[in-house]
Design an enzyme around this catalytic site. Structure first.
Site, PDB file in Angstrom:
ATOM      1  N   THR A  57       0.774  -1.159  -0.159  1.00 21.39           N
ATOM      2  CA  THR A  57      -0.464  -0.277   0.382  1.00 21.39           C
ATOM      3  C   THR A  57       0.494   1.432  -0.044  1.00 21.39           C
ATOM      4  O   THR A  57       0.564   2.415  -0.782  1.00 21.39           O
ATOM      5  CB  THR A  57      -0.692  -0.269   1.249  1.00 21.39           C
ATOM      6  OG1 THR A  57      -0.073  -0.406   2.303  1.00 21.39           O
ATOM      7  CG2 THR A  57      -2.167  -0.981   1.307  1.00 21.39           C
ATOM      8  N   GLY A  77      18.721  -9.305   6.913  1.00 23.88           N
ATOM      9  CA  GLY A  77      18.317  -9.848   5.928  1.00 23.88           C
ATOM     10  C   GLY A  77      16.937 -10.298   5.856  1.00 23.88           C
ATOM     11  O   GLY A  77      16.320 -11.429   4.760  1.00 23.88           O
ATOM     12  N   SER A 118      31.750  -4.092  14.287  1.00 27.85           N
ATOM     13  CA  SER A 118      31.153  -3.974  14.432  1.00 27.85           C
ATOM     14  C   SER A 118      31.075  -6.093  15.036  1.00 27.85           C
ATOM     15  O   SER A 118      32.328  -6.779  14.808  1.00 27.85           O
ATOM     16  CB  SER A 118      29.618  -4.997  12.998  1.00 27.85           C
ATOM     17  OG  SER A 118      28.847  -6.541  13.234  1.00 27.85           O
ATOM     18  N   ASP A 120      10.046   1.990   7.261  1.00 24.55           N
ATOM     19  CA  ASP A 120      11.411   1.687   8.122  1.00 24.55           C
ATOM     20  C   ASP A 120      11.504   2.430   9.782  1.00 24.55           C
ATOM     21  O   ASP A 120      12.077   2.168  10.326  1.00 24.55           O
ATOM     22  CB  ASP A 120      11.961   0.933   7.693  1.00 24.55           C
ATOM     23  CG  ASP A 120      11.321  -0.584   6.919  1.00 24.55           C
ATOM     24  OD1 ASP A 120      10.595  -0.544   6.884  1.00 24.55           O
ATOM     25  OD2 ASP A 120      12.424  -1.152   5.981  1.00 24.55           O
ATOM     26  N   GLU A 158      20.303   5.245   3.517  1.00 22.33           N
ATOM     27  CA  GLU A 158      20.035   4.052   2.336  1.00 22.33           C
ATOM     28  C   GLU A 158      20.098   4.421   1.094  1.00 22.33           C
ATOM     29  O   GLU A 158      20.287   3.618   0.368  1.00 22.33           O
ATOM     30  CB  GLU A 158      18.698   3.332   3.262  1.00 22.33           C
ATOM     31  CG  GLU A 158      17.958   1.887   2.933  1.00 22.33           C
ATOM     32  CD  GLU A 158      18.187   1.434   3.487  1.00 22.33           C
ATOM     33  OE1 GLU A 158      18.021   1.195   4.607  1.00 22.33           O
ATOM     34  OE2 GLU A 158      17.696  -0.099   3.339  1.00 22.33           O
TER      35      GLU A 158
HETATM   36  P1  ADP Z   1      17.132  -6.494   6.140  1.00 20.41           P
HETATM   37  O1  ADP Z   1      17.142  -4.777   6.591  1.00 20.41           O
HETATM   38  O2  ADP Z   1      15.598  -7.196   5.952  1.00 20.41           O
HETATM   39  O3  ADP Z   1      17.800  -6.790   7.877  1.00 20.41           O
HETATM   40  P2  ADP Z   1      19.082  -5.091   4.469  1.00 20.41           P
HETATM   41  O4  ADP Z   1      19.818  -6.573   3.308  1.00 20.41           O
HETATM   42  O5  ADP Z   1      18.465  -4.530   4.405  1.00 20.41           O
HETATM   43  O6  ADP Z   1      18.134  -6.645   4.997  1.00 20.41           O
HETATM   44  O7  ADP Z   1      19.759  -5.160   5.516  1.00 20.41           O
HETATM   45  C1  ADP Z   1      20.933  -6.241   6.046  1.00 20.41           C
HETATM   46  C2  ADP Z   1      22.293  -5.880   5.846  1.00 20.41           C
HETATM   47  O8  ADP Z   1      22.757  -5.086   6.815  1.00 20.41           O
HETATM   48  C3  ADP Z   1      23.592  -6.788   6.316  1.00 20.41           C
HETATM   49  O9  ADP Z   1      23.682  -7.475   5.033  1.00 20.41           O
HETATM   50  C4  ADP Z   1      24.599  -5.649   6.463  1.00 20.41           C
HETATM   51  O10 ADP Z   1      25.185  -5.123   5.841  1.00 20.41           O
HETATM   52  C5  ADP Z   1      24.089  -4.808   7.305  1.00 20.41           C
HETATM   53  N1  ADP Z   1      23.954  -5.237   9.425  1.00 20.41           N
HETATM   54  C6  ADP Z   1      22.250  -4.981   9.640  1.00 20.41           C
HETATM   55  N2  ADP Z   1      23.158  -4.682  11.176  1.00 20.41           N
HETATM   56  C7  ADP Z   1      24.731  -4.597  11.204  1.00 20.41           C
HETATM   57  C8  ADP Z   1      25.957  -5.198  11.962  1.00 20.41           C
HETATM   58  N3  ADP Z   1      25.202  -5.544  13.866  1.00 20.41           N
HETATM   59  N4  ADP Z   1      26.656  -5.020  11.982  1.00 20.41           N
HETATM   60  C9  ADP Z   1      27.305  -4.975  10.489  1.00 20.41           C
HETATM   61  N5  ADP Z   1      26.516  -5.013   9.410  1.00 20.41           N
HETATM   62  C10 ADP Z   1      24.744  -4.940   9.691  1.00 20.41           C
HETATM   63 MG    MG Z   2      17.035  -3.397   4.757  1.00 16.77          MG
END
Ligand code: ADP
Ligand code: MG
Length: 386
Positions: A32, A118, A64, A168, A156
């Protein structure tokens, strides 16, 4: 986490700050957003947490818990778009805040998350919002939450290359504990709707499938919605988006529309109605009715919008047979990803057992799941003194 921080950056007497921003699940209102309609996200009780210490220079050093290397960049001049990929999110946010002249100093920071990556639960938005809040906190700078969310969305788009909507980042920045957020994607006004955490909980189940067609099918749906608007606006010139169309209007245009385009439009129109009705059902604590709307949403996404898949259908089916589950539906774009089920506390464990028993039999796959209630939005757990 404090121990890991010392492992990465050593120990010293600088003050340590801690911030948090949640992942999210969309309870209803799917496909939507790009039709100027309504969405209904809820913050999870799972978060991205950042521990940070202020630096005296303009360097940001970032570690991280799930990555080997420490990333380093400067906020003196435009933040570079450089590898590794995971650093795109904090780099983009730092650049957005730098452009607003909110940053003087950098930080040493460690990020940790218990939002599955992801999995369609927006670990990326929670990472962005937490990064922004950490940078603001060490700089003793303030920004209102809608602007922080917009800065994160910009990051983003520009640094991660994902042309996402605003949902989000809005919910991660502005979620309120014990509430979900009815968001009007046309004017971006959020309404916090109470969701009694003592009466309903949510089981999030990842199907652990991702069918390949996602991107192409997404584009096709957007084009079909646009086609519907073009044709309907010939009869109703005030129509700018499917948001402006009622089922009566759609019926009047039926002969001009290809049957597939008709069904796509029907989903969007009825989904907007369901989302508003869901909000008022929650306000009345009418969980049973809210649950019915979730099932109706799933059926509409499956039959009219054509974005479900057998694995998601199986998960919804399994949950629907569990006493105390009020409703369940796929959540996110579709063709895999997760479902969300709403029910009483006692039903959560029963649904989890049912899934563990039946999902592998029906699909040959294992699902992963966790329970959540409506969590809090981004917040500073520990700030600088004074
Ligand atoms: P979603 O938002 O659905 O979880 P995305 O592909 O948009 O999936 O985002 C996931 C990506 O965000 C990961 O592949 C990584 O690159 C990054 N990410 C998220 N949290 C972390 C973290 N704690 N440490 C490192 N990278 C992170
Ligand atoms: Mg995402």
């Amino acid at each position: 986490m404090e121990k890991l921080f010392v492992d990465k950056f050593g120990d010293d007497s600088r003050p340590l700050i801690k911030v948090r921003a949640p992942g999210r699940v969309n309870l209803i209102g799917e496909h939507t957003d790009y039709n100027d309609g309504y969405v209904f996200p809820m913050a999870l009780t799972r978060n991205t947490t950042i521990l940070a210490k202020p630096r005296t220079d303009s360097t940001v050093r970032l570690a991280s818990s799930i990555e080997p290397q420490i990333v380093e960049f400067s906020i003196d001049t435009a933040v570079k778009k450089e590898a590794p990929k995971w650093s795109a999110y904090p780099r983009g946010v730092a650049e957005a805040l730098r452009q607003k002249k909110l940053l003087k100093i950098g930080m040493d920071a460690l990020v940790y998350t218990d939002v599955p990556l992801g999995g369609g639960l927006s670990s990326s938005a929670s990472f962005e919002v937490a990064s922004g809040l950490a940078l603001l906190t060490v700089n003793r700078a303030k920004m209102n939450l809608p602007d922080l969310a917009l800065a994160c969305q910009w990051a983003e788009h520009q640094y991660a290359g994902v042309p996402c909507g605003i949902m989000d980042q809005y919910i991660s920045a502005m979620g309120v504990k014990g509430h979900a957020m009815l968001l009007d994607c046309r004017d971006l006004t959020p309404r916090q709707i109470p969701l009694d955490n003592s009466q309903v909980e949510f089981l999030i189940v990842n199907s652990n499938v991702k069918h390949e067609l996602v991107q192409g099918e997404y584009t096709a749906r957007r084009n079909q919605c646009q086609r519907a608007v073009e044709l309907i606006s010939r009869s109703f010139p005030t129509v700018k988006a499917l948001r402006d169309v009622s089922m009566t209007m759609l019926e009047e245009c039926r002969l001009e529309l290809d049957p597939v385009v008709f069904r796509r439009a029907k989903h969007v129109i009825t989904e907007n109605q369901r989302t508003l009705e869901f909000a008022s059902a929650l306000e009345k604590k009418n969980w049973a009715h809210a649950g019915e709307l979730m099932y109706a949403s799933h059926n509409s996404l499956r039959d009219d919008y054509g974005v479900s898949c057998p694995e998601l259908d199986a998960l919804v089916d399994i949950c629907a047979a569990v006493p105390g589950i009020y409703g369940a539906r796929m959540t996110g774009g579709g063709f895999g990803g997760s479902i969300v089920a709403m029910g009483r506390h006692a039903a959560m464990a029963d649904a989890a057992v049912a899934i563990d028993n039946q999902y592998p039999q029906r699909t040959g796959l294992q699902a992963t799941h966790f329970v959540t209630t409506a969590g809090a939005g981004a917040h500073v757990v520990q700030g600088l003194a004074g």
